[in-house]
Design a protein around this motif. Structure first.
Motif, PDB file in Angstrom:
ATOM      1  N   LEU A   1       0.866  -1.175   0.000  1.00 39.18           N
ATOM      2  CA  LEU A   1       0.000   0.000   0.000  1.00 39.18           C
ATOM      3  C   LEU A   1       0.900   1.221   0.000  1.00 39.18           C
ATOM      4  O   LEU A   1       1.869   1.293   0.782  1.00 39.18           O
ATOM      5  N   VAL A   2       0.603   2.181  -0.890  1.00 37.85           N
ATOM      6  CA  VAL A   2       1.434   3.377  -0.990  1.00 37.85           C
ATOM      7  C   VAL A   2       0.562   4.621  -0.980  1.00 37.85           C
ATOM      8  O   VAL A   2      -0.619   4.572  -1.355  1.00 37.85           O
ATOM      9  N   VAL A   3       1.166   5.729  -0.557  1.00 35.41           N
ATOM     10  CA  VAL A   3       0.507   7.035  -0.552  1.00 35.41           C
ATOM     11  C   VAL A   3       1.469   8.035  -1.186  1.00 35.41           C
ATOM     12  O   VAL A   3       2.668   7.752  -1.315  1.00 35.41           O
ATOM     13  N   PRO A   4       0.993   9.204  -1.612  1.00 34.96           N
ATOM     14  CA  PRO A   4       1.921  10.232  -2.107  1.00 34.96           C
ATOM     15  C   PRO A   4       2.939  10.591  -1.029  1.00 34.96           C
ATOM     16  O   PRO A   4       2.645  10.515   0.171  1.00 34.96           O
ATOM     17  N   ALA A   5       4.129  11.000  -1.460  1.00 33.92           N
ATOM     18  CA  ALA A   5       5.200  11.294  -0.499  1.00 33.92           C
ATOM     19  C   ALA A   5       4.805  12.390   0.485  1.00 33.92           C
ATOM     20  O   ALA A   5       5.262  12.401   1.634  1.00 33.92           O
ATOM     21  N   ASP A   6       3.938  13.318   0.048  1.00 43.07           N
ATOM     22  CA  ASP A   6       3.548  14.424   0.934  1.00 43.07           C
ATOM     23  C   ASP A   6       2.216  14.187   1.648  1.00 43.07           C
ATOM     24  O   ASP A   6       1.632  15.101   2.220  1.00 43.07           O
ATOM     25  N   SER A   7       1.731  12.950   1.642  1.00 41.28           N
ATOM     26  CA  SER A   7       0.453  12.635   2.274  1.00 41.28           C
ATOM     27  C   SER A   7       0.528  12.773   3.791  1.00 41.28           C
ATOM     28  O   SER A   7       1.576  12.544   4.410  1.00 41.28           O
ATOM     29  N   ASP A   8      -0.609  13.140   4.390  1.00 35.38           N
ATOM     30  CA  ASP A   8      -0.702  13.185   5.852  1.00 35.38           C
ATOM     31  C   ASP A   8      -0.762  11.783   6.450  1.00 35.38           C
ATOM     32  O   ASP A   8      -0.558  11.613   7.657  1.00 35.38           O
ATOM     33  N   ILE A   9      -1.072  10.791   5.628  1.00 34.84           N
ATOM     34  CA  ILE A   9      -1.145   9.406   6.095  1.00 34.84           C
ATOM     35  C   ILE A   9       0.275   8.858   6.225  1.00 34.84           C
ATOM     36  O   ILE A   9       1.008   8.769   5.238  1.00 34.84           O
ATOM     37  N   GLN A  10       0.655   8.492   7.436  1.00 36.78           N
ATOM     38  CA  GLN A  10       2.041   8.100   7.707  1.00 36.78           C
ATOM     39  C   GLN A  10       2.274   6.590   7.680  1.00 36.78           C
ATOM     40  O   GLN A  10       3.392   6.135   7.424  1.00 36.78           O
ATOM     41  N   ASP A  11       1.234   5.818   7.958  1.00 33.61           N
ATOM     42  CA  ASP A  11       1.405   4.362   8.011  1.00 33.61           C
ATOM     43  C   ASP A  11       0.066   3.700   7.732  1.00 33.61           C
ATOM     44  O   ASP A  11      -0.943   4.374   7.495  1.00 33.61           O
ATOM     45  N   VAL A  12       0.042   2.364   7.759  1.00 33.36           N
ATOM     46  CA  VAL A  12      -1.181   1.654   7.401  1.00 33.36           C
ATOM     47  C   VAL A  12      -2.288   1.927   8.419  1.00 33.36           C
ATOM     48  O   VAL A  12      -3.475   2.015   8.057  1.00 33.36           O
ATOM     49  N   ASN A  13      -1.929   2.112   9.679  1.00 34.94           N
ATOM     50  CA  ASN A  13      -2.940   2.421  10.688  1.00 34.94           C
ATOM     51  C   ASN A  13      -3.540   3.808  10.457  1.00 34.94           C
ATOM     52  O   ASN A  13      -4.734   4.031  10.705  1.00 34.94           O
ATOM     53  N   GLY A  14      -2.720   4.735   9.944  1.00 37.38           N
ATOM     54  CA  GLY A  14      -3.229   6.052   9.599  1.00 37.38           C
ATOM     55  C   GLY A  14      -4.232   5.991   8.465  1.00 37.38           C
ATOM     56  O   GLY A  14      -5.227   6.737   8.452  1.00 37.38           O
ATOM     57  N   LEU A  15      -4.006   5.097   7.505  1.00 42.46           N
ATOM     58  CA  LEU A  15      -4.959   4.912   6.403  1.00 42.46           C
ATOM     59  C   LEU A  15      -6.282   4.376   6.928  1.00 42.46           C
ATOM     60  O   LEU A  15      -7.362   4.840   6.532  1.00 42.46           O
ATOM     61  N   ILE A  16      -6.211   3.410   7.826  1.00 42.60           N
ATOM     62  CA  ILE A  16      -7.431   2.836   8.406  1.00 42.60           C
ATOM     63  C   ILE A  16      -8.193   3.890   9.197  1.00 42.60           C
ATOM     64  O   ILE A  16      -9.433   3.992   9.118  1.00 42.60           O
ATOM     65  N   GLU A  17      -7.473   4.711   9.946  1.00 41.48           N
ATOM     66  CA  GLU A  17      -8.125   5.776  10.728  1.00 41.48           C
ATOM     67  C   GLU A  17      -8.802   6.789   9.808  1.00 41.48           C
ATOM     68  O   GLU A  17      -9.923   7.246  10.088  1.00 41.48           O
ATOM     69  N   ALA A  18      -8.139   7.136   8.692  1.00 44.00           N
ATOM     70  CA  ALA A  18      -8.724   8.083   7.741  1.00 44.00           C
ATOM     71  C   ALA A  18      -9.996   7.504   7.134  1.00 44.00           C
ATOM     72  O   ALA A  18     -10.996   8.210   6.948  1.00 44.00           O
ATOM     73  N   PHE A  19      -9.953   6.205   6.844  1.00 41.82           N
ATOM     74  CA  PHE A  19     -11.115   5.531   6.276  1.00 41.82           C
ATOM     75  C   PHE A  19     -12.285   5.524   7.267  1.00 41.82           C
ATOM     76  O   PHE A  19     -13.428   5.818   6.905  1.00 41.82           O
ATOM     77  N   LYS A  20     -12.006   5.197   8.502  1.00 35.13           N
ATOM     78  CA  LYS A  20     -13.067   5.140   9.515  1.00 35.13           C
ATOM     79  C   LYS A  20     -13.677   6.523   9.746  1.00 35.13           C
ATOM     80  O   LYS A  20     -14.882   6.641  10.001  1.00 35.13           O
ATOM     81  N   ALA A  21     -12.850   7.578   9.631  1.00 35.68           N
ATOM     82  CA  ALA A  21     -13.349   8.936   9.831  1.00 35.68           C
ATOM     83  C   ALA A  21     -14.149   9.433   8.640  1.00 35.68           C
ATOM     84  O   ALA A  21     -15.114  10.194   8.795  1.00 35.68           O
ATOM     85  N   ASP A  22     -13.749   8.992   7.426  1.00 37.23           N
ATOM     86  CA  ASP A  22     -14.408   9.477   6.203  1.00 37.23           C
ATOM     87  C   ASP A  22     -14.345   8.392   5.127  1.00 37.23           C
ATOM     88  O   ASP A  22     -13.533   8.473   4.204  1.00 37.23           O
TER      89      ASP A  22
END
Length: 326
Positions: free
Chosen positions: A130-151
């Protein structure tokens, strides 16, 4: 241990069990040329595997020349149908494929399956990432899950395969292992790895599920950040990328890739192709390509390839039913 964890480990174990170095009796006939048929667009895992294999075979002198043709469409079905319908005129062609040939047959994306082709050999394994843009606020896989749960609606994951396909399936596994609803995951399909990464960098999606080898060069160039790899341990090709496991997400998975030929391929041609691929593993040219991409050597010629594919059909089918894709 949950059924989900068992299933993920069974998939990985099936791949690991296939690490076979037994080879059939090969013809001494040299291979003059190979035309590689690639069922997806440029920049994807199939594209990289075909071109990397062709590079190693030709530079090592095992094949005289290699040519390449990208034939997208139908979730890979267009290329499979073409190879079957034009079998007699394609004895010089090898088609690359991988786990999606099993997945898409199970889901009915196309009517054919691996049994309709000549099985040449499984060649490599590629972990997923799983990858994100280099300047993304998502720092790790748990951050992606948290972003998903929030929105949930505003957190889309892209991939280079059809809905319910390989990239979607891997993302769903990660989300389910984290306690998020995999069915609610907003998945956006693209044609090949190149278009997938373009969608990520343009902001169409917030993260991408892709092959590890597809993400490595972009990560090294500073364009993307790999937030999780489905390997049991960090991969030497890019050791900065953390595994899912070390982040508390019990997802491990390896996607095999290999080569198929037209039905009815003459036995001597099949033996020549299998012989060239078997010899390739002992060459420095191949090791350079393999290490560069972070691939795992998985060599399954002939009947071993068929046995492995039948096992995958069973385990992947069970997993897809559990995730609601079948």
């Amino acid at each position: 241990m949950t059924l989900m964890k068992m299933t993920r480990r069974v998939v990985l174990a099936a791949a690991a069990a296939s690490l076979s170095f037994a080879t059939p009796t090969f013809a001494d006939e040299a291979v003059d040329s190979i035309h590689f048929l690639i069922p997806g667009g440029a920049g994807g895992g199939w594209d990289g595997t075909a071109r990397g294999t062709g590079e190693a075979l030709t530079k090592a002198g095992l094949v005289g020349s290699a040519s390449y043709e990208n034939m997208s469409g139908g979730g890979g079905g267009k290329a499979i149908g073409y190879l079957i319908e034009n079998a007699d005129s394609n004895h010089g062609t090898l088609m690359v494929n991988s786990t999606p040939i099993v997945i898409r047959s199970l889901t009915g994306v196309f009517p054919q399956n691996f049994r309709d082709l000549t099985l040449v050999a499984g060649t490599i394994g590629d972990y997923a990432a799983l990858v994100v843009p280099a300047d993304s606020d998502i720092q790790d896989v748990n951050g992606l899950i948290e972003a998903f749960k929030a929105d949930p609606a505003g957190t889309a994951v892209g991939g280079g395969s059809v809905p319910g396909g390989m990239d979607h399936l891997v993302a769903a596994m990660v989300f389910q292992a984290a306690g998020a609803d995999p069915v609610a995951l907003k998945y956006v399909p693209y044609d090949g790895g190149g278009k997938t990464m373009a969608g990520l960098l343009s902001g169409e999606v917030q993260a991408v599920s892709t092959g590890f080898s597809e993400a490595v060069e972009l990560a090294k160039a500073g364009e993307v950040r790999i937030i999780g790899v489905t390997s049991p341990e960090r991969v030497d090709a890019y050791a900065d990328a953390p595994t899912m496991v070390e982040q508390g997400n019990d997802t491990t998975f390896v996607n095999w890739r290999g080569f198929f030929a037209a039905p009815g391929l003459p036995a001597d041609k099949l033996a020549a192709y299998q012989g060239a691929i078997a010899k390739m593993y002992d060459t420095p040219e191949w090791e350079e390509v393999r290490a560069r991409n972070g691939w795992v050597n998985i060599h399954n010629p002939g009947d071993d390839f068929r046995t492995f594919l039948e096992q995958q059909e069973q385990t992947i089918g069970d997993l897809m039913k559990q995730l609601g894709f079948l």
